[in-house]
Design a protein around this motif. Structure first.
Motif, short mmCIF file in Angstrom:
data_model
loop_
_atom_site.label_atom_id
_atom_site.label_comp_id
_atom_site.label_asym_id
_atom_site.label_seq_id
_atom_site.Cartn_x
_atom_site.Cartn_y
_atom_site.Cartn_z
N LYS A 171 -20.24 49.86 1.73
CA LYS A 171 -20.33 48.40 1.65
C LYS A 171 -20.39 47.87 0.22
CE LYS A 171 -22.04 47.48 6.23
NZ LYS A 171 -22.99 48.40 6.85
N ILE A 172 -19.72 48.56 -0.70
CA ILE A 172 -19.60 48.04 -2.06
C ILE A 172 -18.34 47.17 -2.06
CG2 ILE A 172 -19.50 48.66 -4.50
CD1 ILE A 172 -20.25 51.54 -3.57
N PRO A 173 -18.38 45.97 -2.62
CA PRO A 173 -17.17 45.15 -2.59
C PRO A 173 -15.98 45.87 -3.23
CG PRO A 173 -19.04 43.89 -3.39
CD PRO A 173 -19.51 45.31 -3.25
N ALA A 174 -14.81 45.69 -2.62
CA ALA A 174 -13.62 46.39 -3.11
C ALA A 174 -13.36 46.06 -4.57
CB ALA A 174 -12.41 46.00 -2.26
N PHE A 175 -13.65 44.82 -4.95
CA PHE A 175 -13.43 44.42 -6.34
C PHE A 175 -14.19 45.35 -7.28
CE2 PHE A 175 -14.19 42.02 -10.16
CZ PHE A 175 -13.00 41.34 -10.36
N ILE A 176 -15.44 45.65 -6.92
CA ILE A 176 -16.27 46.50 -7.78
C ILE A 176 -15.81 47.96 -7.71
CG2 ILE A 176 -18.62 47.30 -8.22
CD1 ILE A 176 -18.15 44.32 -8.73
N VAL A 177 -15.57 48.43 -6.48
CA VAL A 177 -15.15 49.83 -6.33
C VAL A 177 -13.90 50.10 -7.16
CG1 VAL A 177 -14.20 51.52 -4.71
CG2 VAL A 177 -16.14 50.10 -4.03
N THR A 178 -12.92 49.19 -7.03
CA THR A 178 -11.65 49.48 -7.68
C THR A 178 -11.68 49.10 -9.16
OG1 THR A 178 -10.74 47.36 -6.96
CG2 THR A 178 -10.38 49.25 -5.53
N LEU A 179 -12.58 48.18 -9.54
CA LEU A 179 -12.75 47.92 -10.97
C LEU A 179 -13.32 49.18 -11.63
CD1 LEU A 179 -12.63 45.86 -13.29
CD2 LEU A 179 -14.94 45.18 -12.71
N GLY A 180 -14.29 49.78 -10.94
CA GLY A 180 -14.83 51.05 -11.43
C GLY A 180 -13.72 52.09 -11.50
N GLY A 181 -12.88 52.11 -10.45
CA GLY A 181 -11.76 53.06 -10.42
C GLY A 181 -10.80 52.82 -11.57
N LEU A 182 -10.53 51.54 -11.85
CA LEU A 182 -9.62 51.18 -12.94
C LEU A 182 -10.07 51.83 -14.24
CD1 LEU A 182 -7.52 49.17 -14.36
CD2 LEU A 182 -9.39 47.58 -14.49
N ILE A 183 -11.38 51.80 -14.47
CA ILE A 183 -11.91 52.35 -15.71
C ILE A 183 -11.99 53.88 -15.61
CG2 ILE A 183 -13.90 52.35 -17.27
CD1 ILE A 183 -14.47 49.48 -16.04
N ALA A 184 -12.53 54.36 -14.50
CA ALA A 184 -12.81 55.80 -14.39
C ALA A 184 -11.53 56.63 -14.28
CB ALA A 184 -13.70 56.05 -13.18
N TYR A 185 -10.57 56.21 -13.44
CA TYR A 185 -9.36 57.01 -13.23
C TYR A 185 -8.58 57.16 -14.53
CZ TYR A 185 -10.46 56.05 -8.35
OH TYR A 185 -11.10 55.93 -7.15
N LYS A 186 -8.63 56.07 -15.36
CA LYS A 186 -7.97 56.12 -16.65
C LYS A 186 -8.60 57.22 -17.48
CE LYS A 186 -8.35 52.35 -19.13
NZ LYS A 186 -8.22 50.92 -19.45
N GLY A 187 -9.94 57.28 -17.42
CA GLY A 187 -10.65 58.31 -18.18
C GLY A 187 -10.26 59.71 -17.72
N ILE A 188 -10.17 59.89 -16.39
CA ILE A 188 -9.81 61.22 -15.88
C ILE A 188 -8.39 61.57 -16.32
CG2 ILE A 188 -9.54 62.62 -13.81
CD1 ILE A 188 -11.51 60.74 -12.41
N ALA A 189 -7.50 60.57 -16.27
CA ALA A 189 -6.11 60.82 -16.69
C ALA A 189 -6.07 61.28 -18.13
CB ALA A 189 -5.27 59.54 -16.50
N PHE A 190 -6.88 60.63 -18.96
CA PHE A 190 -6.93 61.02 -20.38
C PHE A 190 -7.46 62.44 -20.51
CE2 PHE A 190 -8.53 61.37 -24.62
CZ PHE A 190 -7.66 60.62 -25.38
N TYR A 191 -8.52 62.69 -19.77
CA TYR A 191 -9.18 63.99 -19.86
C TYR A 191 -8.25 65.13 -19.44
CZ TYR A 191 -12.29 67.77 -18.44
OH TYR A 191 -12.88 68.98 -18.28
N LEU A 192 -7.48 64.90 -18.36
CA LEU A 192 -6.64 65.96 -17.81
C LEU A 192 -5.68 66.54 -18.83
CD1 LEU A 192 -5.65 64.80 -14.21
CD2 LEU A 192 -7.04 66.75 -14.87
#
Lengths: 481, 303, 347
Positions: A171-192
């Motif tokens: 029940k976390i708003p999608a805006f927050i979940v995917t905003l977090g994803g926007l930041i985090a996935y970018k980090g993982i992509a960089f890391y990989l």
């Protein structure tokens, strides 16, 4: 119980104007028509503008160019088979993602993480191809592209499902979940890949980008495909009519059915014709002729010709000679296929029906016994799958994977969806609208780039068009009500 | 609705397809119910259709429903009365699966059942028409009617034409003037929307119908129409819980009355045994008159 | 419970800080204020500098501003409090940093602007010659294609480096352009230096010129990958010279394959070493203008004249790929993947 025929259903209808009657009978979505009109207008403006540009703003010379037909439809470089062909390839990645974003927004959700997800998936598949499978299986091994694509699809779906689960069950708003994803996935992509650009992709994988001749369907199969789609359109119309007759429902007038069939077929065949008019680049024809021992006919050099011929022992450009045409390219076919499948899902499956119903009234959907939480997970996962497909297209097209790939794509995808008439309040939106929205946006970007206008202008215009589109849409909706 | 329904044991509701039209054709007009004398409001012998025993639910420490028990027999309309916040809507939402009770049991046909969500309730033949209409405004009547239990073609795709055909039939019976099958329900009038909501509730083998303020959004003519419909459904053997503010409606339509106050049942009475004033006393003061069976919420000195 | 934990943590941090101060007593101390460690390269720079400083027998201390100008100001105050001899600063914001730089000189400590310029006449500015990178690109491309239609794929419009690079290119090409040998047919900025945007821009350039492009000056390697993909789709890859910079592994591979002409490589290890050596010398009292390789520089926004060390970057071309392999920047397998012939280093 007798069902009254369409014309006597409402006596007021008999008095309406011809135009209104036409739209009612054909059931054409006038909003979509408006968008197509806007698209055509944009295309014409760019073609005229680029035509004037081409002839150093001399109207007379431009006009001669229009008459001679050597350039685009209106004398420019925009309405040429080549540019339309390129435009469609450039649009395909965003269009694929927009088709999923529609369903999310219809369901009152949002995915801000698609751009970063695309980076992550692309980099992961790049690392798999170039650093893992390449060395272990040998570069060019036929399993590489299959595994790489499988990874893209599975990883995309999985990340989407995570987004969906956090939204629906935690029940976390999608805006927050995917905003977090926007930041985090970018980090993982960089890391990989430690920020490195991973290149080049596997040769078979690259076919999905549309940049190599193996990804071009060629005129014959393009025509066959076009005819197949026309047959599909006619079948759908006939079948729909038969179904409605089975239940004694009011039928569309025959002229309207014929009109729709002809119109649909004309668009499909027209597009096919444009795709089939884009010749292979000069060098590729020459290389192909050399590799396959095709005799190049002799001819007279013409620098503007698209064919090749022999002037003495030199291979030159000429008007008549050896020429090949590209036809549809794979990424465009993938995007069109996704569009058809997604439209089918939205309109003809209970899954799609639930998405729209949930967007219209989430409480009602829940009370009707729809498991809206699981539905949310599924729609996010579907979005992820489409991001996976887009990541294949964009990394194959660039023939490289980098964490910059996909950056800010979420904005373009959401903008395309909104330009395409999807309401952020939920419940309303179409797949074809969103895909057309993507095409409108890419047309503006490509057109301005063709005119060598600064990138800042492109941003300004695209931003303005987004706001304008929503404004016009609201005026339209109010008038219809 | 077919008579066989009330006898059928617990089973998954299946939309009647081809078999249905024959039944429907006999109900050309909602005002005339053929071959069915309205049941005398008997406290029927045998097992009740639904029995809710000792139900309690609390929201954040506030007891919305406090040890309430009610029952309903086939062919009976039970009116549920009380102030806003008396707990009647909450009690009924427990039956329809929208809320999960903290305590108590629910029996359908004498057998204890688990109702944890709206799907469970529907599986028991319990259908609800909500005060807020609960329609998906952006899709058409057929889509709403079949929401959650769509008809499919052999290929597994939606059979929109068949759904529209069925919808035309059921809507014709409820509201013969209704023709706007292709438009989203947001474009329909209040009465038309209500008929869609009712059609949805009765179209699937409903045995127990819950109507939460079914006439709140309607004009007088449409209200009368709903009244006729309730009588008709009752004649067909359905059990109906009717929640309403309007005492007239309730007296006209119900066989029995249950009054709630502060989450508790004040009392239960046959409609014929009490007057308007008696009932107002129950609602306002919790005073249980003669002729009514007092519940746990009745004022002690009177009980 | 939480408070106890906080107290323990604070105590531990204090102890660490004290330990740092105590060890400072002998030898010189070089401090570095980093703007961020989010980008991979800075970790590499830090390793080089730390190693060089410690090899000279001095002490290395540092702080990470985590991409915040405010935190960097506080960091610098903290570093000043530890009384180092030199503070090297990678400024997050070259204007907002100036008050902190003033505090450094007020405390009698020498400062170095590392890679990012801030305009303070007392500081040493040490970086790669960015205008020079543009010049090298243009020289290499000009060598390959002395005349014809040139396309310019520039970096992000908001990044001053994009303009510096273009300036450098123009210095080299001006004569040929004035003589009409070279024509600028496309010139576009690329949003966010993104390869896919560069690809689209290149595609539009090829469409508008009907493929009459003879050379492409792309301002970095990422964008060069987009440019090469666009050229490849037209069968032009390998025939049209393309520039780039950064020494990306994929770009070096393209150079070996012949689809890219040059990747100008700024070896950050070289930069870090030079900066550390300068810092050590300054700590021991060498005047800034007496350092080896120092020259005057006034190419900043405010034209402030500073002492600077501008390192020359290395162009990686087919001819010297072997050097990058030898330097351990790239393995032979990575550089030579798919290369069939004609490159000595890959034999």
């Amino acid at each position: 119980m007798s069902i009254p025929s369409a014309s006597s259903q409402n006596p007021a209808l008999d008095n309406e104007g011809a135009v209104k009657r036409f739209f009612r009978a054909t059931e054409i979505d006038t909003r979509m028509l408006g968008m197509i009109a806007a698209l055509v207008l944009i295309w014409c403006i760019f073609d005229v503008w680029s035509g004037l540009h081409l002839h150093n703003n001399l109207v007379g010379e431009w006009f001669q160019g229009v008459i001679s037909g050597s350039d685009g439809l209106l004398g420019g470089t925009f309405l040429t088979p080549r540019n339309i062909w390129t435009l469609l390839v450039q649009t395909s990645s965003i269009a694929v993602m927009a088709s999923g974003m529609v369903l999310l927004i219809v369901m009152r959700q949002l995915d801000l993480s698609v751009g970063s997800m695309l980076s992550l998936v692309a980099v992961a598949s790049g690392v798999l191809q170039v650093y893992q499978l390449g060395p272990s299986l040998g570069v060019g091994h036929p399993a590489i592209w299959l595994l790489a694509i499988a990874l893209c699809l599975v990883l995309g779906t999985g990340i989407g499902a995570v987004n969906g689960t956090l939204t629906a069950y935690a029940k976390i708003p999608a805006f927050i979940v995917t905003l977090g994803g926007l930041i985090a996935y970018k980090g993982i992509a960089f890391y990989l890949a430690s920020g490195e650009t991973v290149a080049p992709m596997d040769q078979r994988f690259e076919v999905f980008g549309g940049g190599v001749q193996q990804s071009w369907l060629g005129p014959f199969w393009s025509w066959m495909l076009g005819l197949l789609v026309c047959a599909g359109i006619i079948f759908a119309i006939v079948n729909g009519r038969r179904q409605r007759r089975r239940f004694n429902f009011p039928l569309r007038p025959v002229w309207a059915e014929v009109f729709l069939g002809l119109m649909g077929s004309a668009i499909v065949l027209g597009l096919t014709n444009v795709m089939n008019s884009y010749p292979w680049p000069y060098n590729l024809i020459a290389n192909y002729a050399k590799d396959h021992n095709v005799t190049i006919p002799p001819g007279v050099e013409n620098r503007d010709g698209n064919a090749i011929c022999m002037a003495g022992d030199q291979i030159v450009h000429c008007t008549n000679g050896l020429i090949y045409y590209t036809g549809y390219s794979l990424p465009v076919l993938v995007a069109l296929g996704v569009g058809i499948v997604m439209s089918f899902i939205a309109a003809r499956t209970s899954f799609g029906r639930y998405i729209y119903a949930t967007g219209g009234n989430p409480e009602a959907a829940e009370l009707s016994g729809i498991n809206t939480k699981w539905l949310t997970v599924k729609v996010f996962a579907l979005m992820g799958l489409l991001v996976g497909i887009s990541s294949v297209i964009s990394s194959a097209r660039l023939n490289a994977a980098t964490n910059a790939l996909g950056a800010s794509n979420e904005l373009y995808v959401i903008a395309a969806t909104v330009i395409g008439g999807t309401s952020l309040a939920g419940g309303v939106g179409t797949i074809y609208g969103a895909m057309l929205g993507a095409l409108v946006m890419q047309s503006i970007i490509s057109g301005m780039s063709l005119l060598n206008l600064p990138a800042a202008y492109q941003d300004i215009v695209v931003g303005g068009v987004l706001v304008l589109a929503v404004w016009l849409d609201q005026i339209y909706s109010r008038r219809v009500k | 609705m077919a008579k066989s329904v009330k006898k059928s044991p617990v089973k998954k509701p299946v939309a009647r397809k081809a078999a249905k039209p024959a039944v429907i054709e006999t109900h050309e007009s909602p005002a005339v119910v053929k071959g069915a004398e309205p049941h005398a409001p008997t406290k029927a012998n045998g097992t009740p259709l639904v029995e809710m025993k000792d139900i309690s639910i609390a929201f954040g420490g506030i007891k919305a429903v406090d040890h309430a028990s009610i029952d309903l027999y086939p062919g009976e309309v039970v009116g549920l009365l009380g102030h806003n916040g008396a707990g009647k809507s909450t009690l009924i939402k427990i039956l329809s699966g929208a809320y999960k009770r903290d305590h108590g049991q629910i029996f359908v046909n004498g057998q204890e059942v688990t109702i944890a969500n709206p799907r469970d309730a529907k599986a028991q033949g319990i259908e609800t028409i909500y005060q807020t209409l609960a329609l998906a405004d952006n899709v058409d009547a057929a889509a709403n009617l079949y929401l959650g239990r769509e008809l499919k073609t052999p290929l597994g795709t939606l059979d929109d034409v068949a759904m529209e055909a069925e919808t035309r039939k059921v809507m014709h019976r409820l509201n013969p003037n209704f023709r706007r099958f292709k438009e989203p329900v947001s474009k329909l009038s209040g009465g038309q929307r209500q008929s869609v909501a009712i059609a949805r509730a009765i179209h699937f083998n409903a045995r127990i119908l819950i109507m939460d303020e079914p006439t709140a959004a309607l004009g007088p003519q449409e209200t009368a129409q709903v009244g006729e419909l309730i009588k008709q459904l009752k004649a067909e053997g359905l059990g109906i819980f009717l929640i309403s503010h309007d005492l007239h409606d309730v007296f006209d339509l119900s066989d029995r009355l249950v009054v709630m106050k502060n989450g508790k049942v004040v009392g239960t009475a046959r409609t014929s045994d009490v007057t308007h004033d008696d009932v107002l006393g129950m609602i306002i003061a919790g005073k249980c008159p003669k002729g009514a069976i007092p519940g746990p919420g009745a004022m002690k000195q009177v009980a | 419970m939480k408070n106890i934990l906080k107290a323990v943590l604070a105590g531990a941090m204090l102890a660490t800080a004290m330990g740092g101060t105590a060890a400072m007593a002998k030898g010189k101390t070089i401090a570095v204020s980093w703007k961020t460690f989010q980008e991979e390269r800075w970790k590499g720079d830090e390793a080089t500098i730390k190693a060089a400083v410690e090899a000279a027998g001095d002490k290395y201390i540092s702080a990470d501003a985590q991409g915040s100008a405010q935190k960097q100001a506080a960091d610098i105050e903290g570093l000043i409090a530890q009384k180092p001899d030199v503070i090297m600063v990678v400024a997050f914001d070259s204007d907002a940093i100036l008050p902190s730089i003033k505090k450094i000189s007020d405390a009698g400590i020498k400062s170095i602007a590392y890679d990012v310029q801030f305009e303070d006449p007392n500081a040493l500015y040490i970086t790669f010659d960015n205008v020079g990178v543009g010049r090298i690109m243009a020289k290499e491309i000009l060598k390959a294609k002395p005349e014809g239609n040139y396309a310019f794929i520039k970096g992000d419009k908001g990044d001053p480096n994009a303009t510096f690079l273009f300036q450098g290119q123009m210095e080299v090409l001006k004569a040929a352009m004035d003589a009409g040998k070279i024509k600028n047919v496309c010139e576009t900025f690329t949003d966010g230096w993104k390869p896919d945007n560069a690809q689209k821009n290149m595609e539009q350039c090829l469409t508008s010129t009907k493929n009459k492009v003879d050379a492409v000056l792309s301002e970095n390697d990422g964008m060069a990958s987009g440019v090469v993909a666009a050229l490849k789709a037209q069968g032009l890859a390998g025939q049209v010279p393309v520039s780039g910079q950064d020494g990306d592994l994929a770009a070096i591979n393209r150079v070996a394959l012949g689809t890219q002409t040059v990747s100008v490589w700024k070896d950050t290890a070289q930069l870090g070493k030079a900066a550390a050596d300068a810092a050590v010398a300054m700590a021991e009292g060498t005047a800034i203008d007496k350092l080896p390789g120092v020259a005057k520089f006034n190419g900043g926004k405010k034209k402030v004249e500073m002492n600077s060390i501008l390192l020359a970057p290395t162009p990686i071309t087919k001819a010297n790929i072997g050097d990058a392999i030898k330097a351990g920047h790239i393995t032979k397998d990575q550089a030579c993947a798919g290369v069939k012939d004609g490159v000595d280093a890959c034999k």
